[in-house]
Design an enzyme around this catalytic site. Structure first.
Site, PDB file in Angstrom:
ATOM      1  N   PRO A 262       3.693  -2.265  -6.433  1.00  0.00           N
ATOM      2  CA  PRO A 262       2.727  -1.600  -5.364  1.00  0.00           C
ATOM      3  C   PRO A 262       3.690  -0.104  -4.926  1.00  0.00           C
ATOM      4  CG  PRO A 262       3.582  -3.338  -4.524  1.00  0.00           C
ATOM      5  CD  PRO A 262       4.111  -3.705  -5.836  1.00  0.00           C
ATOM      6  N   CYS A 263       3.864   0.771  -6.096  1.00  0.00           N
ATOM      7  CA  CYS A 263       4.689   1.843  -5.646  1.00  0.00           C
ATOM      8  C   CYS A 263       3.789   2.825  -4.505  1.00  0.00           C
ATOM      9  CB  CYS A 263       5.150   2.795  -6.654  1.00  0.00           C
ATOM     10  SG  CYS A 263       3.570   3.109  -7.864  1.00  0.00           S
TER      11      CYS A 263
END
Length: 295
Positions: A262-263
């Site tokens: 989850p950047c």
């Protein structure tokens, strides 16, 4: 290798928004982001989109799990800067302060991961077979790339932008062999985007292909719970390189498995959403979609 002209957009189980929902939601998010200071009313937004307020409310709420007004409160840049930056609150607590109900669960995908060896990464994918395909998703067209060891790539684009998206992703491992294979990616598609398939007893396996530093950053991203966010400097501290915030930001931007790793939960020091490889509107969409899932 060139992108095949025909792209099969069918799935065993349709987990995409109905009809043109994503385009509608994308335009609403864009409008709320640009005009958040005016706190636009639902009627105003619906009029601009040529829809009835009731239908727009239903469409957005069905997609995101919360109303346009709640979404605006939870993830607009103004609130992110004030609450996340100045007061240091994570997104989930921000949502709670703004009147949303509490979380039903924390970290989501129950991802298990492994990293390729430095030698394999330096070989730029030589000897690696990557099977890929495009599928519709809650965030536009999703390019899913898998190896025999797990999910290796996930990128996003709008309809018509598939060739550029493929070139972007394939260019990361130029020596790999790419094979379009809808059958191979099907087991991953629903597991990625359907929360009912996020089960600890059946973890989603991902393989991280990058430099040692990049992999350390990506592994740290996997520890950020659903509904929360951290800054690049937070990540730099956690990996033991407190002065490497800029390098962390670059590594976040090169994350090849967007959404799953989850950047989109990484923010600038001020709490600003900053850039996102697949577009800020898509980043806001992901954060809002997740805010709805932890209600």
């Amino acid at each position: 290798m060139t992108l095949a002209k025909h792209i099969d957009l069918t799935t065993a189980c349709d987990i995409t928004p109905d009809g043109g929902d994503y385009e509608t939601v994308r335009r609403v998010i864009e409008m709320l982001t640009l005009e958040y200071r005016d706190q636009p009313q639902l009627e105003t937004i619906a009029d601009k989109l040529g829809q009835s307020p009731t239908q727009l409310q239903k469409t957005f709420t069905r997609w995101a799990g919360l109303s346009p007004k709640a979404f605006l409160q939870a993830v607009t840049l103004d609130h992110a800067k004030r609450l996340l930056g100045n007061e240091g609150l994570p997104l989930l607590e921000t949502a709670l302060e703004l009147g949303l109900s509490g979380p039903g669960r924390l970290h989501d995908l129950f991802v298990t991961h492994e990293a390729m060896s430095p030698g394999e990464w330096k070989a730029k994918g030589a000897g690696l077979v990557i099977r890929y395909g495009f599928q519709p998703s809650p965030f536009g067209q999703a390019l899913v790339m898998v190896t025999d060891r797990g999910l290796a790539g996930l990128g996003f684009c709008d309809v018509g932008e598939e060739p550029a998206c493929y070139a972007d992703m394939a260019g990361r491992w130029p020596m790999a062999q790419f094979v379009e294979d809808q059958t191979a990616i099907q087991p991953y598609v629903q597991r990625i985007f359907d929360p009912t398939c996020w089960q600890a007893e059946q973890p989603l396996r991902v393989v991280l292909i990058g430099s040692d530093f990049q992999v350390r950053v990506w592994q740290n991203l996997l520890t950020i719970p659903l509904g929360k966010a951290v800054t690049y400097s937070d990540i730099a501290q956690k990996i033991g390189q407190p002065t490497a915030s800029r390098a962390v930001g670059a590594a976040v931007g090169r994350n090849p498995i967007s959404f799953v790793v989850p950047c989109h939960r990484a923010l600038g020091k001020s709490g600003a959403l900053t850039g996102y490889h697949w577009g800020l509107t898509r980043k806001r969409a992901m954060l809002g979609w997740e805010a709805g899932k932890v209600r």
